[in-house]
Design a protein around this motif. Structure first.
Motif, short mmCIF file in Angstrom:
data_model
loop_
_atom_site.label_atom_id
_atom_site.label_comp_id
_atom_site.label_asym_id
_atom_site.label_seq_id
_atom_site.Cartn_x
_atom_site.Cartn_y
_atom_site.Cartn_z
N ALA A 112 0.68 -1.31 0.00
CA ALA A 112 -0.01 -0.02 0.13
C ALA A 112 0.99 1.28 -0.11
N ALA A 113 2.01 1.33 0.75
CA ALA A 113 2.96 2.52 0.76
C ALA A 113 3.49 2.62 -0.67
N GLN A 114 3.90 1.48 -1.31
CA GLN A 114 4.62 1.67 -2.66
C GLN A 114 3.79 2.13 -3.42
N LEU A 115 2.29 1.75 -3.47
CA LEU A 115 1.31 2.12 -4.37
C LEU A 115 1.13 3.68 -4.30
N ALA A 116 0.82 4.19 -2.88
CA ALA A 116 0.69 5.43 -2.53
C ALA A 116 1.96 6.46 -3.05
N TYR A 117 3.25 5.82 -2.86
CA TYR A 117 4.33 6.64 -3.52
C TYR A 117 4.28 6.98 -4.82
N GLU A 118 3.81 5.76 -5.53
CA GLU A 118 3.97 5.88 -7.27
C GLU A 118 2.63 6.58 -7.68
N ASN A 119 1.63 6.70 -6.94
CA ASN A 119 0.32 6.92 -7.51
C ASN A 119 -0.61 8.07 -7.18
N LEU A 120 -0.20 8.47 -5.74
CA LEU A 120 -0.97 9.45 -5.16
C LEU A 120 -0.26 10.98 -5.45
N GLY A 130 9.27 12.36 5.49
CA GLY A 130 9.80 11.45 6.20
C GLY A 130 9.29 10.20 5.92
N PHE A 131 8.26 10.21 5.27
CA PHE A 131 7.23 8.85 4.82
C PHE A 131 6.81 8.42 6.03
N GLY A 132 6.13 9.21 7.00
CA GLY A 132 5.37 8.75 7.97
C GLY A 132 4.23 8.17 7.68
N ILE A 133 3.82 7.20 8.36
CA ILE A 133 2.58 6.12 8.37
C ILE A 133 1.98 5.92 9.41
N ARG A 134 0.89 5.68 9.47
CA ARG A 134 0.02 5.14 10.60
C ARG A 134 -0.79 4.02 10.08
N VAL A 135 -0.80 2.67 10.76
CA VAL A 135 -1.62 1.73 10.15
C VAL A 135 -2.46 1.39 11.22
N ILE A 136 -4.01 1.31 10.61
CA ILE A 136 -5.04 0.83 11.33
C ILE A 136 -5.70 -0.17 10.90
N THR A 137 -6.96 -0.62 11.54
CA THR A 137 -7.68 -1.46 10.67
C THR A 137 -9.15 -0.68 10.59
N GLY A 138 -9.64 -0.61 9.28
CA GLY A 138 -10.93 -0.05 9.18
C GLY A 138 -11.22 0.21 7.69
N ALA A 139 -12.44 0.39 7.19
CA ALA A 139 -12.95 0.50 5.82
C ALA A 139 -12.25 1.85 5.56
N PRO A 140 -12.16 1.76 4.19
CA PRO A 140 -11.64 3.46 3.69
C PRO A 140 -12.45 4.33 3.90
N VAL A 141 -12.04 5.36 4.36
CA VAL A 141 -12.83 6.87 4.30
C VAL A 141 -12.80 7.56 3.11
N LEU A 142 -11.72 7.53 2.36
CA LEU A 142 -11.36 8.57 1.54
C LEU A 142 -12.25 8.05 0.27
N PRO A 143 -12.53 8.89 -0.75
CA PRO A 143 -12.99 8.47 -1.99
C PRO A 143 -12.21 7.79 -3.02
N VAL A 144 -12.49 6.83 -4.02
CA VAL A 144 -11.52 6.00 -4.52
C VAL A 144 -10.47 6.95 -5.27
N ALA A 145 -10.71 7.97 -5.74
CA ALA A 145 -9.85 9.09 -6.59
C ALA A 145 -8.87 9.40 -5.59
N GLU A 146 -9.07 9.47 -4.36
CA GLU A 146 -8.04 10.06 -3.45
C GLU A 146 -7.22 8.84 -2.56
N ARG A 147 -7.31 7.47 -3.15
CA ARG A 147 -6.47 6.58 -2.35
C ARG A 147 -5.99 5.40 -3.25
N VAL A 148 -5.24 4.52 -2.60
CA VAL A 148 -4.94 3.43 -3.54
C VAL A 148 -5.30 2.18 -2.72
N ASP A 149 -5.90 1.25 -3.34
CA ASP A 149 -6.14 -0.21 -2.76
C ASP A 149 -5.33 -1.22 -3.29
N VAL A 150 -4.84 -2.05 -2.45
CA VAL A 150 -4.19 -3.30 -2.73
C VAL A 150 -5.11 -4.52 -2.99
#
Length: 173
Positions: A112-120, A130-150
């Motif tokens: 997911a991080a790789q796809l975000a780097y390449e596509n967002l 510095g490529f900060g991330i947070r990882v949680i469990t949950g359904a996407p809240v962003l519209p499809v055009a603003e996120r990447v899915d694995v």
């Protein structure tokens, strides 16, 4: 990984031209230090260090990586799941109800991080922080055009096409 002079460029390109498979491994102490001699890129957050190594065929694992595994970790979600992450931090949401081992979940987060780097479009700003991330469990809240899915290839633990993770830059409105 578009720079052809990057030492990992050709290995990544060959990997991307085939069916993508990801393997996560864990090492501590001397075992981790020895892996520094292999071609890799590195990310740090506080005391945590993550290394991404040059892709290689599954049956041609470098000797230093072969014995390493991810397991025995019990990961829990933070209490603030419904709150957006800090500005510039990538939020990766593991899909609820999709059973995955810790190693599988770690591989999906990396993808997911790789796809975000390449596509967002916000990726350059993310790199600057510095490529900060947070990882949680949950359904996407962003519209499809603003996120990447694995969407998983189905080689191991889940059915082909299962969306295992989504990533995007969630901000306070």
């Amino acid at each position: 990984m578009a720079d052809p002079d990057d030492p990992l460029h050709h290995a990544v390109r060959a990997w991307r031209d085939r069916r993508i498979r990801k393997i996560c491994r864990r090492a501590r102490g001397a075992r981790f230090e020895r892996t520094a001699d292999l071609p890799h890129v590195e990310a740090r957050s506080g005391l945590a260090v993550v290394r991404a190594f040059a892709p290689h065929p599954r049956d041609d694992v470098p000797d230093l990586l072969r014995p390493l595994q991810v397991g025995g970790l019990d990961l829990t979600d933070p209490d603030d799941l419904d709150q957006p992450g800090p500005e510039g931090v990538l939020t990766i949401r593991l899909t609820p109800g999709v059973g995955m081992t810790t190693g599988k979940a770690a591989a999906q987060v990396g993808h997911a991080a790789q796809l975000a780097y390449e596509n967002l479009p916000a990726a350059p700003a993310w790199a600057a922080t510095g490529f900060g991330i947070r990882v949680i469990t949950g359904a996407p809240v962003l519209p499809v055009a603003e996120r990447v899915d694995v969407a998983d290839g189905g080689f191991t633990e889940v059915a082909p096409g299962t969306v295992t993770a989504s990533a995007g830059f969630e901000t306070v409105s």
